[in-house]
Design a protein around this motif. Structure first.
Motif, mmCIF file in Angstrom:
data_model
loop_
_atom_site.group_PDB
_atom_site.id
_atom_site.type_symbol
_atom_site.label_atom_id
_atom_site.label_comp_id
_atom_site.label_asym_id
_atom_site.label_seq_id
_atom_site.Cartn_x
_atom_site.Cartn_y
_atom_site.Cartn_z
ATOM 1 N N TRP A 266 0.590 -0.848 -0.063
ATOM 2 C CA TRP A 266 -0.013 -0.247 0.159
ATOM 3 C C TRP A 266 1.014 1.023 0.129
ATOM 4 C CZ3 TRP A 266 0.129 3.472 3.760
ATOM 5 C CH2 TRP A 266 -0.953 4.490 3.313
ATOM 6 N N TYR A 267 1.927 1.229 0.740
ATOM 7 C CA TYR A 267 3.188 2.619 0.906
ATOM 8 C C TYR A 267 3.772 2.219 -0.599
ATOM 9 C CZ TYR A 267 5.366 5.574 3.925
ATOM 10 O OH TYR A 267 5.506 6.805 4.759
ATOM 11 N N SER A 268 3.762 1.358 -0.850
ATOM 12 C CA SER A 268 3.819 2.023 -2.354
ATOM 13 C C SER A 268 3.349 2.391 -3.511
ATOM 14 C CB SER A 268 5.130 0.493 -2.625
ATOM 15 O OG SER A 268 6.319 -0.152 -1.965
ATOM 16 N N LYS A 269 2.571 1.904 -3.781
ATOM 17 C CA LYS A 269 1.641 2.271 -4.503
ATOM 18 C C LYS A 269 1.243 4.056 -4.019
ATOM 19 C CE LYS A 269 -0.859 -1.907 -4.952
ATOM 20 N NZ LYS A 269 -2.690 -2.302 -5.049
ATOM 21 N N GLN A 270 1.471 4.427 -3.271
ATOM 22 C CA GLN A 270 1.181 5.706 -2.842
ATOM 23 C C GLN A 270 2.552 6.766 -3.665
ATOM 24 O OE1 GLN A 270 -2.202 6.701 -0.979
ATOM 25 N NE2 GLN A 270 -2.143 4.578 -1.268
ATOM 26 N N PHE A 271 3.436 6.192 -3.080
ATOM 27 C CA PHE A 271 4.468 6.164 -3.902
ATOM 28 C C PHE A 271 4.778 6.766 -5.368
ATOM 29 C CE2 PHE A 271 8.850 6.546 -6.017
ATOM 30 C CZ PHE A 271 9.591 7.712 -5.061
ATOM 31 N N LEU A 272 4.064 5.595 -6.158
ATOM 32 C CA LEU A 272 4.692 5.143 -7.113
ATOM 33 C C LEU A 272 3.601 5.814 -8.460
ATOM 34 C CD1 LEU A 272 5.627 1.072 -7.775
ATOM 35 C CD2 LEU A 272 6.858 3.591 -8.460
ATOM 36 N N GLY A 273 2.215 5.836 -7.543
ATOM 37 C CA GLY A 273 0.968 6.284 -8.338
ATOM 38 C C GLY A 273 0.324 5.227 -9.808
ATOM 39 N N LYS A 275 3.001 4.449 -12.159
ATOM 40 C CA LYS A 275 4.000 3.971 -12.376
ATOM 41 C C LYS A 275 4.348 2.748 -11.500
ATOM 42 C CE LYS A 275 5.674 9.022 -12.016
ATOM 43 N NZ LYS A 275 6.597 9.940 -11.733
ATOM 44 N N GLY A 276 5.118 2.359 -13.321
ATOM 45 C CA GLY A 276 5.673 0.949 -12.760
ATOM 46 C C GLY A 276 4.673 -0.617 -11.512
ATOM 47 N N ALA A 277 4.690 -1.001 -10.900
ATOM 48 C CA ALA A 277 4.263 -2.412 -10.375
ATOM 49 C C ALA A 277 4.429 -2.988 -9.478
ATOM 50 C CB ALA A 277 4.113 -3.358 -11.189
ATOM 51 N N VAL A 278 3.833 -2.937 -8.164
ATOM 52 C CA VAL A 278 4.243 -3.586 -6.838
ATOM 53 C C VAL A 278 3.776 -4.843 -6.677
ATOM 54 C CG1 VAL A 278 2.904 -1.636 -5.987
ATOM 55 C CG2 VAL A 278 4.537 -3.020 -4.308
ATOM 56 N N ARG A 279 4.361 -5.678 -5.994
ATOM 57 C CA ARG A 279 3.256 -7.181 -5.268
ATOM 58 C C ARG A 279 4.412 -7.397 -4.834
ATOM 59 N NH1 ARG A 279 2.423 -11.553 -8.525
ATOM 60 N NH2 ARG A 279 3.042 -11.807 -6.043
ATOM 61 N N VAL A 280 3.765 -8.821 -4.030
ATOM 62 C CA VAL A 280 4.133 -9.595 -2.972
ATOM 63 C C VAL A 280 5.772 -10.196 -3.718
ATOM 64 C CG1 VAL A 280 2.774 -11.179 -3.225
ATOM 65 C CG2 VAL A 280 4.559 -11.394 -1.259
ATOM 66 N N HIS A 281 6.450 -10.920 -2.759
ATOM 67 C CA HIS A 281 7.551 -11.139 -4.113
ATOM 68 C C HIS A 281 7.541 -12.492 -3.551
ATOM 69 C CE1 HIS A 281 11.295 -12.053 -5.582
ATOM 70 N NE2 HIS A 281 11.581 -11.748 -4.867
ATOM 71 N N GLY A 282 7.846 -13.732 -4.214
ATOM 72 C CA GLY A 282 8.013 -15.215 -3.613
ATOM 73 C C GLY A 282 6.833 -15.540 -2.794
ATOM 74 N N GLY A 283 7.327 -16.608 -1.976
ATOM 75 C CA GLY A 283 5.987 -17.425 -1.181
ATOM 76 C C GLY A 283 5.179 -16.521 -0.127
ATOM 77 N N GLY A 284 5.509 -15.305 -0.039
ATOM 78 C CA GLY A 284 4.894 -14.423 0.549
ATOM 79 C C GLY A 284 4.094 -14.504 2.067
ATOM 80 N N PHE A 285 3.387 -14.516 2.627
ATOM 81 C CA PHE A 285 3.166 -14.754 4.279
ATOM 82 C C PHE A 285 3.842 -13.593 5.320
ATOM 83 C CE2 PHE A 285 1.214 -18.813 2.076
ATOM 84 C CZ PHE A 285 0.442 -18.692 2.801
ATOM 85 N N ALA A 286 5.239 -13.642 4.720
ATOM 86 C CA ALA A 286 5.881 -12.386 5.047
ATOM 87 C C ALA A 286 6.469 -12.450 4.133
ATOM 88 C CB ALA A 286 6.931 -13.200 6.740
ATOM 89 N N GLY A 287 8.225 -11.869 4.594
ATOM 90 C CA GLY A 287 9.288 -11.814 3.862
ATOM 91 C C GLY A 287 9.595 -10.391 2.285
ATOM 92 N N THR A 288 9.377 -10.326 1.802
ATOM 93 C CA THR A 288 9.928 -9.428 0.456
ATOM 94 C C THR A 288 8.625 -9.269 -0.211
ATOM 95 O OG1 THR A 288 11.113 -10.973 -1.149
ATOM 96 C CG2 THR A 288 11.573 -9.598 0.360
ATOM 97 N N ALA A 291 9.484 -3.982 -6.312
ATOM 98 C CA ALA A 291 9.019 -3.235 -7.192
ATOM 99 C C ALA A 291 9.226 -2.793 -8.337
ATOM 100 C CB ALA A 291 8.219 -1.973 -5.862
ATOM 101 N N PHE A 292 8.536 -2.166 -9.430
ATOM 102 C CA PHE A 292 9.300 -1.652 -10.558
ATOM 103 C C PHE A 292 9.472 -0.391 -10.915
ATOM 104 C CE2 PHE A 292 8.729 -6.488 -11.981
ATOM 105 C CZ PHE A 292 9.442 -6.408 -12.570
ATOM 106 N N VAL A 293 10.723 0.168 -10.087
ATOM 107 C CA VAL A 293 10.644 1.578 -9.700
ATOM 108 C C VAL A 293 11.358 2.478 -11.212
ATOM 109 C CG1 VAL A 293 11.060 3.888 -8.107
ATOM 110 C CG2 VAL A 293 10.438 1.276 -7.659
ATOM 111 N N PRO A 294 10.775 3.431 -11.329
ATOM 112 C CA PRO A 294 11.771 4.100 -12.127
ATOM 113 C C PRO A 294 12.682 4.393 -11.865
ATOM 114 C CG PRO A 294 9.202 5.467 -12.285
ATOM 115 C CD PRO A 294 9.509 4.379 -11.163
ATOM 116 N N VAL A 295 13.810 4.642 -13.234
ATOM 117 C CA VAL A 295 15.129 4.625 -12.267
ATOM 118 C C VAL A 295 15.621 6.093 -11.455
ATOM 119 C CG1 VAL A 295 17.041 5.181 -12.815
ATOM 120 C CG2 VAL A 295 16.016 2.776 -13.656
ATOM 121 N N GLU A 296 14.786 6.904 -12.242
ATOM 122 C CA GLU A 296 15.151 8.073 -11.220
ATOM 123 C C GLU A 296 14.283 8.710 -10.104
ATOM 124 O OE1 GLU A 296 11.241 9.396 -13.669
ATOM 125 O OE2 GLU A 296 13.673 7.901 -14.420
#
Length: 327
Positions: A266-273, A275-288, A291-296
């Motif tokens: 949610w916090y990432s989506k507020q930042f990215l608007g 642009k790019g994309a964000v999602r859970v990484h790996g198996g989930g439940f906890a961890g990482t 996010a694909f973020v513009p280089v700049e």
């Protein structure tokens, strides 16, 4: 084998039988990998190794798969003339994790670690998976892959992981099949009312995720092949939403108040608007989260995540084009 920051591991090649007391340890992985090579007729001569790693342990970055590929590649190169190759090493790693380590992981993490790069994999025949490598350069396209460790450990979440394939196999069993790959999406949709008599609602939802995600993976590969970044990001967002709503792997039911992954997304989506994309990484439940973020904006994004989850939580990564190799 001595890994920096960890105790030294010794495995006697004269006894490669499974040791129940070693379950869940790196020793079990080494013993299991060596045992599989021995079963293949490889004459093991033993070696000493010192390893360092930047892969975060227990955070969903496939650290166990990376470790398995490291050990498998050493044995393959040292004692087998490199004859096994990437695909076989991945299967050997999975064997060690399933049988010796005691975790019923699939083959995806091991295969990606072993083959390297962005890969599309069809596991219809797990003995002979179909693999297509993609060489899309996100940096050249103006985006950076950022991985944020939300500081939730995977260590005690094995029951959550095991429940996912177990429930999907329950749905497959209704159709007389062992896995959902052997069931068509149309068969599944038509049978949903009857499925509720033998399977839980969550199992049905997770199966629905499986069918949609399988189609999405192929569509994502095509989008990268076509260089259509907007289509790829749209599919990544869809996949993330499906993980949250259907697969339900953003937090553990054992710890319902600990929801660092949903918070980070949610916090990432507020930042990215948009642009790019964000999602859970790996198996989930906890961890990482990924996010694909513009280089700049990558540096500012990392600072944002570090403020939320602590210094050093966010990492800017690049995708290595090769997997396990002898330098």
């Amino acid at each position: 084998l001595k890994s920096m920051g960890y105790s030294q591991i010794q495995v006697q090649l004269s006894d490669l039988s499974k040791k129940p007391e070693e379950e869940g340890t790196s020793t079990a992985l080494i013993r299991g990998i060596a045992a599989k090579f021995a079963d293949m007729g490889v004459s093991l001569s033993g070696w000493d190794a010192y390893s360092t790693s930047e892969v975060l342990s227990g955070s969903g970055l496939s650290s166990s798969a990376a470790f398995e590929v490291l050990v498998g590649t050493i044995i393959d190169q040292h004692d087998n003339g490199g004859k096994a190759g990437a695909v076989e090493i991945a299967k050997i790693g999975q064997y060690a994790e399933n049988v010796y380590f005691g975790k019923q992981s699939g083959l995806m993490d091991q295969m990606v670690s072993s083959v390297g790069g962005f890969v599309w994999i069809d596991f219809a025949d797990t003995e002979k998976p179909v693999i297509q490598k993609h060489t899309f350069d996100f940096a050249q396209a103006g985006y950076c892959l950022c991985i944020t460790d939300t500081k939730g450990s995977h260590a005690d979440l094995t029951p959550d992981y095991v429940a996912v394939p177990t429930e999907m196999k329950q749905v497959a069993a209704y159709f007389g099949k062992s896995v959902l790959r052997e069931v068509s999406a149309e068969q599944f949709r038509k049978a949903i009312p009857q499925l509720r008599k033998t399977c839980s609602d969550r199992a049905i939802l997770r199966a629905a995720h499986f069918f949609a995600e399988s189609e999405r993976a192929t569509a994502e590969a095509k989008a990268l092949e076509d260089g259509d970044l907007s289509a790829f990001f749209a599919l990544v967002r869809e996949s993330g939403t499906s993980s949250a709503e259907l697969l339900q792997n953003l937090f553990s039911c054992q710890k319902p108040t600990e929801q660092a992954i949903p918070l980070g997304i949610w916090y990432s989506k507020q930042f990215l608007g948009e642009k790019g994309a964000v999602r859970v990484h790996g198996g989930g439940f906890a961890g990482t989260i990924q996010a694909f973020v513009p280089v700049e904006e990558a540096e500012a994004y990392c600072q944002c995540m570090n403020q939320l989850f602590g210094k050093g939580s966010c990492h800017k990564l690049s995708v290595r084009p090769m997997g396990g190799v002898r330098v």
